[in-house]
Design a protein around this motif. Structure first.
Motif, PDB file in Angstrom:
ATOM      1  N   GLN A 285       0.825  -1.210   0.000  1.00 28.63           N
ATOM      2  CA  GLN A 285       0.000   0.000   0.000  1.00 28.63           C
ATOM      3  C   GLN A 285       0.861   1.263   0.000  1.00 28.63           C
ATOM      4  O   GLN A 285       0.582   2.217  -0.737  1.00 28.63           O
ATOM      5  CB  GLN A 285      -0.917   0.003   1.226  1.00 28.63           C
ATOM      6  CG  GLN A 285      -1.972   1.090   1.195  1.00 28.63           C
ATOM      7  CD  GLN A 285      -2.900   0.964   0.004  1.00 28.63           C
ATOM      8  OE1 GLN A 285      -3.528  -0.076  -0.196  1.00 28.63           O
ATOM      9  NE2 GLN A 285      -2.977   1.993  -0.827  1.00 28.63           N
ATOM     10  N   ARG A 286       1.916   1.251   0.794  1.00 29.59           N
ATOM     11  CA  ARG A 286       2.818   2.407   0.826  1.00 29.59           C
ATOM     12  C   ARG A 286       3.477   2.601  -0.538  1.00 29.59           C
ATOM     13  O   ARG A 286       3.631   3.733  -1.021  1.00 29.59           O
ATOM     14  CB  ARG A 286       3.902   2.198   1.902  1.00 29.59           C
ATOM     15  CG  ARG A 286       3.408   2.478   3.308  1.00 29.59           C
ATOM     16  CD  ARG A 286       4.437   2.060   4.345  1.00 29.59           C
ATOM     17  NE  ARG A 286       5.741   2.685   4.123  1.00 29.59           N
ATOM     18  CZ  ARG A 286       6.061   3.918   4.513  1.00 29.59           C
ATOM     19  NH1 ARG A 286       5.160   4.656   5.145  1.00 29.59           N
ATOM     20  NH2 ARG A 286       7.272   4.410   4.299  1.00 29.59           N
ATOM     21  N   PHE A 287       3.840   1.496  -1.168  1.00 34.08           N
ATOM     22  CA  PHE A 287       4.509   1.562  -2.470  1.00 34.08           C
ATOM     23  C   PHE A 287       3.588   2.162  -3.536  1.00 34.08           C
ATOM     24  O   PHE A 287       3.962   3.082  -4.273  1.00 34.08           O
ATOM     25  CB  PHE A 287       4.964   0.156  -2.881  1.00 34.08           C
ATOM     26  CG  PHE A 287       5.592   0.079  -4.245  1.00 34.08           C
ATOM     27  CD1 PHE A 287       6.845   0.621  -4.484  1.00 34.08           C
ATOM     28  CD2 PHE A 287       4.913  -0.531  -5.310  1.00 34.08           C
ATOM     29  CE1 PHE A 287       7.430   0.552  -5.745  1.00 34.08           C
ATOM     30  CE2 PHE A 287       5.481  -0.602  -6.559  1.00 34.08           C
ATOM     31  CZ  PHE A 287       6.746  -0.060  -6.779  1.00 34.08           C
ATOM     32  N   VAL A 288       2.350   1.653  -3.630  1.00 40.26           N
ATOM     33  CA  VAL A 288       1.445   2.129  -4.670  1.00 40.26           C
ATOM     34  C   VAL A 288       1.023   3.573  -4.404  1.00 40.26           C
ATOM     35  O   VAL A 288       0.829   4.361  -5.348  1.00 40.26           O
ATOM     36  CB  VAL A 288       0.223   1.201  -4.809  1.00 40.26           C
ATOM     37  CG1 VAL A 288      -0.802   1.412  -3.701  1.00 40.26           C
ATOM     38  CG2 VAL A 288      -0.454   1.397  -6.172  1.00 40.26           C
ATOM     39  N   ASN A 289       0.898   3.961  -3.125  1.00 38.79           N
ATOM     40  CA  ASN A 289       0.551   5.346  -2.806  1.00 38.79           C
ATOM     41  C   ASN A 289       1.663   6.307  -3.221  1.00 38.79           C
ATOM     42  O   ASN A 289       1.404   7.441  -3.641  1.00 38.79           O
ATOM     43  CB  ASN A 289       0.275   5.494  -1.309  1.00 38.79           C
ATOM     44  CG  ASN A 289      -1.038   4.853  -0.898  1.00 38.79           C
ATOM     45  OD1 ASN A 289      -1.884   4.570  -1.751  1.00 38.79           O
ATOM     46  ND2 ASN A 289      -1.216   4.627   0.388  1.00 38.79           N
ATOM     47  N   ARG A 290       2.903   5.830  -3.103  1.00 38.14           N
ATOM     48  CA  ARG A 290       4.036   6.673  -3.478  1.00 38.14           C
ATOM     49  C   ARG A 290       4.177   6.783  -4.996  1.00 38.14           C
ATOM     50  O   ARG A 290       4.408   7.857  -5.537  1.00 38.14           O
ATOM     51  CB  ARG A 290       5.325   6.103  -2.872  1.00 38.14           C
ATOM     52  CG  ARG A 290       6.575   6.941  -3.168  1.00 38.14           C
ATOM     53  CD  ARG A 290       7.769   6.406  -2.415  1.00 38.14           C
ATOM     54  NE  ARG A 290       8.138   5.061  -2.819  1.00 38.14           N
ATOM     55  CZ  ARG A 290       8.884   4.794  -3.905  1.00 38.14           C
ATOM     56  NH1 ARG A 290       9.300   5.769  -4.696  1.00 38.14           N
ATOM     57  NH2 ARG A 290       9.194   3.555  -4.189  1.00 38.14           N
ATOM     58  N   SER A 299      -4.506   6.567 -17.555  1.00 37.69           N
ATOM     59  CA  SER A 299      -3.054   6.433 -17.453  1.00 37.69           C
ATOM     60  C   SER A 299      -2.645   4.999 -17.121  1.00 37.69           C
ATOM     61  O   SER A 299      -1.674   4.472 -17.660  1.00 37.69           O
ATOM     62  CB  SER A 299      -2.503   7.396 -16.395  1.00 37.69           C
ATOM     63  OG  SER A 299      -2.707   8.734 -16.788  1.00 37.69           O
ATOM     64  N   VAL A 300      -3.405   4.372 -16.218  1.00 42.49           N
ATOM     65  CA  VAL A 300      -3.111   2.983 -15.855  1.00 42.49           C
ATOM     66  C   VAL A 300      -3.260   2.081 -17.074  1.00 42.49           C
ATOM     67  O   VAL A 300      -2.399   1.242 -17.361  1.00 42.49           O
ATOM     68  CB  VAL A 300      -4.037   2.506 -14.715  1.00 42.49           C
ATOM     69  CG1 VAL A 300      -3.886   1.007 -14.487  1.00 42.49           C
ATOM     70  CG2 VAL A 300      -3.734   3.267 -13.437  1.00 42.49           C
ATOM     71  N   ARG A 301      -4.342   2.259 -17.830  1.00 41.38           N
ATOM     72  CA  ARG A 301      -4.544   1.438 -19.025  1.00 41.38           C
ATOM     73  C   ARG A 301      -3.467   1.721 -20.062  1.00 41.38           C
ATOM     74  O   ARG A 301      -2.954   0.796 -20.704  1.00 41.38           O
ATOM     75  CB  ARG A 301      -5.937   1.706 -19.610  1.00 41.38           C
ATOM     76  CG  ARG A 301      -6.123   1.071 -20.983  1.00 41.38           C
ATOM     77  CD  ARG A 301      -7.562   0.965 -21.416  1.00 41.38           C
ATOM     78  NE  ARG A 301      -7.678   0.640 -22.823  1.00 41.38           N
ATOM     79  CZ  ARG A 301      -7.370  -0.521 -23.371  1.00 41.38           C
ATOM     80  NH1 ARG A 301      -6.888  -1.502 -22.616  1.00 41.38           N
ATOM     81  NH2 ARG A 301      -7.511  -0.729 -24.663  1.00 41.38           N
ATOM     82  N   THR A 302      -3.108   2.989 -20.237  1.00 39.08           N
ATOM     83  CA  THR A 302      -2.062   3.341 -21.201  1.00 39.08           C
ATOM     84  C   THR A 302      -0.752   2.645 -20.846  1.00 39.08           C
ATOM     85  O   THR A 302      -0.087   2.057 -21.718  1.00 39.08           O
ATOM     86  CB  THR A 302      -1.841   4.872 -21.223  1.00 39.08           C
ATOM     87  OG1 THR A 302      -3.041   5.504 -21.666  1.00 39.08           O
ATOM     88  CG2 THR A 302      -0.690   5.244 -22.155  1.00 39.08           C
ATOM     89  N   TYR A 358      -2.311  -1.969  -7.806  1.00 35.02           N
ATOM     90  CA  TYR A 358      -3.451  -1.069  -8.032  1.00 35.02           C
ATOM     91  C   TYR A 358      -4.662  -1.846  -8.550  1.00 35.02           C
ATOM     92  O   TYR A 358      -5.781  -1.662  -8.069  1.00 35.02           O
ATOM     93  CB  TYR A 358      -3.038   0.005  -9.037  1.00 35.02           C
ATOM     94  CG  TYR A 358      -4.146   0.978  -9.423  1.00 35.02           C
ATOM     95  CD1 TYR A 358      -4.412   2.100  -8.644  1.00 35.02           C
ATOM     96  CD2 TYR A 358      -4.905   0.769 -10.576  1.00 35.02           C
ATOM     97  CE1 TYR A 358      -5.410   2.990  -9.009  1.00 35.02           C
ATOM     98  CE2 TYR A 358      -5.913   1.650 -10.948  1.00 35.02           C
ATOM     99  CZ  TYR A 358      -6.152   2.759 -10.154  1.00 35.02           C
ATOM    100  OH  TYR A 358      -7.156   3.638 -10.511  1.00 35.02           O
ATOM    101  N   ASP A 359      -4.431  -2.750  -9.515  1.00 39.21           N
ATOM    102  CA  ASP A 359      -5.532  -3.538 -10.085  1.00 39.21           C
ATOM    103  C   ASP A 359      -6.154  -4.454  -9.034  1.00 39.21           C
ATOM    104  O   ASP A 359      -7.377  -4.606  -8.975  1.00 39.21           O
ATOM    105  CB  ASP A 359      -5.038  -4.369 -11.268  1.00 39.21           C
ATOM    106  CG  ASP A 359      -4.882  -3.524 -12.535  1.00 39.21           C
ATOM    107  OD1 ASP A 359      -5.389  -2.393 -12.554  1.00 39.21           O
ATOM    108  OD2 ASP A 359      -4.242  -4.005 -13.486  1.00 39.21           O
ATOM    109  N   ILE A 363     -10.076  -4.473  -7.637  1.00 41.60           N
ATOM    110  CA  ILE A 363     -10.938  -5.664  -7.634  1.00 41.60           C
ATOM    111  C   ILE A 363     -11.509  -5.897  -6.239  1.00 41.60           C
ATOM    112  O   ILE A 363     -12.701  -6.204  -6.076  1.00 41.60           O
ATOM    113  CB  ILE A 363     -10.123  -6.900  -8.089  1.00 41.60           C
ATOM    114  CG1 ILE A 363      -9.771  -6.765  -9.583  1.00 41.60           C
ATOM    115  CG2 ILE A 363     -10.917  -8.176  -7.864  1.00 41.60           C
ATOM    116  CD1 ILE A 363      -8.782  -7.795 -10.066  1.00 41.60           C
ATOM    117  N   MET A 364     -10.676  -5.733  -5.221  1.00 38.11           N
ATOM    118  CA  MET A 364     -11.116  -5.963  -3.835  1.00 38.11           C
ATOM    119  C   MET A 364     -12.129  -4.924  -3.381  1.00 38.11           C
ATOM    120  O   MET A 364     -12.996  -5.195  -2.548  1.00 38.11           O
ATOM    121  CB  MET A 364      -9.909  -5.974  -2.894  1.00 38.11           C
ATOM    122  CG  MET A 364      -8.985  -7.159  -3.126  1.00 38.11           C
ATOM    123  SD  MET A 364      -7.553  -7.140  -2.037  1.00 38.11           S
ATOM    124  CE  MET A 364      -8.308  -7.397  -0.446  1.00 38.11           C
TER     125      MET A 364
END
Length: 365
Positions: A285-290, A299-302, A358-359, A363-364
């Motif tokens: 969580q810390r990693f994806v937030n950073r 942007s995620v799909r790109t 992130y994905d 989903i969760m």
């Protein structure tokens, strides 16, 4: 084998059609089912003689006195696997019931065979279930598993591969999908069973990668018309039964993290993604937030399409249905927002890991 319940069913169904009294006796000559309930439990002397001789016994007015408690009619031994398992008696004049007796005997023996096959199938499915439950655990009694595999006449030899088939429809204990897969794979070197209400377990043995991949392609093609939303996850090969639980986890990961659009997903190449998903939740969580403090779905799909195209701008632009310059602009904006350059290998690796996390979070939610 000829149970009281089965005997009562035969008497009930037969009497409705023949309109004659039917008695069914066990191997001791005792009446276990009859249209005349008052006779239940009596010993039928005519049945005892039919069991002794192994032949039908006709009882008429002339010889009725020889068989105490018997009435005119025919008593026919019922055979199953070369053994007499009971006697059917039909009340009536001998010349009238002889042909009827042969018909009822044939029907009863067919029912016995059907019941035997069903009970054997139940036993096989339950035994498979026990073996599968053991194999997917880290520790199991190898001797007991081997004994049960011998009873099932399965000869499982390395290498081993686990396949999990998932469907949205509810699977039953004796599900036809499991039987269909077993029929397609055939032989004595495959174990197939129901894992739970939506998943089947398949253990392949002595199958090389090329043959297995061809089999998976064929299986996914054949199964899709029969069930909605069939998904198949495949593990890497393991060299011993004690490692099947690892292959099971890999097949599950292939299902969980693979592409829903793919006919089947192999665990090969998914190790980095699996490691990411099994790491500490707070660290992730810390990693994806950073990495993604404020990023859009576009942007995620790109990024994912760009990575799927091996960082090839032209190919990714075509996949996204945008102009090449548009894609370049989007990648530049992502670099500005995140501080990571999608066209740099090390930065792209961090961005891909963030997308996987992130994905999963999406989903969760």
């Amino acid at each position: 084998m000829l149970t009281r319940e089965m005997a009562e069913h035969i008497v009930r169904e037969t009497m409705e059609r023949l309109h004659r009294n039917i008695n069914i006796m066990d191997t001791d000559g005792r009446i276990i089912a009859s249209g005349d309930l008052s006779r239940l439990g009596e010993r039928h002397m005519g049945a005892i003689e039919a069991i002794r001789s192994g032949k039908p016994l006709l009882i008429n007015e002339a010889n009725k006195a020889l068989w105490k408690g018997s009435q005119c009619g025919i008593n026919i031994p019922v055979w199953f696997h070369q053994h007499i398992v009971g006697v059917i008696g039909i009340t009536g004049q001998a010349d009238e019931v002889s042909e009827l007796g042969a018909l009822v005997k044939m029907t009863t023996e067919l029912m016995l065979n059907q019941a035997f096959l069903l009970s054997e199938k139940e036993w096989r499915n339950r035994t498979k279930e026990i073996v599968i439950e053991a194999l997917i655990q880290a520790d199991f009694d190898a001797h007991k598993v081997d004994e049960r595999l011998q009873l099932l006449r399965l000869q499982l030899q390395p290498p081993f591969t686990v396949i999990i088939v998932r469907t949205e429809l509810t699977l039953s204990y004796n599900d036809p999908l499991a039987a269909a897969i077993e029929d397609r794979l055939g032989g004595t070197q495959t174990l197939v069973g129901v894992l739970d209400t939506h998943r089947l377990f398949v253990l392949l043995s002595t199958m090389n990668e090329t043959r297995m991949n061809a089999m998976l392609e064929r299986l996914s093609t054949e199964l899709k018309p029969s069930r909605q939303q069939i998904q198949i996850g495949c593990s890497l090969q393991v060299s011993e039964l004690a490692a099947v639980h690892i292959a099971y986890q890999e097949a599950e990961a292939a299902l969980r993290h693979g592409s829903p659009a793919a006919p089947w997903n192999h665990y090969a190449g998914m190790e980095p993604q699996t490691i990411v998903h099994t790491s500490d939740a707070d660290v992730k969580q810390r990693f994806v937030n950073r990495i993604f403090p404020d990023i859009s779905e576009q942007s995620v799909r790109t990024l994912q399409v760009f990575f799927d195209c091996n960082l090839n701008i032209q190919e990714a632009a075509q996949a996204l249905f945008v102009h090449r310059n548009t894609l370049i602009y989007r990648l530049k904006r992502i670099k500005e927002l995140t501080g990571y350059d999608p066209q740099n290998f090390q930065d792209a690796t961090a961005l891909q890991m963030a997308i996987w996390i992130y994905d999963t979070k999406k989903i969760m939610e």
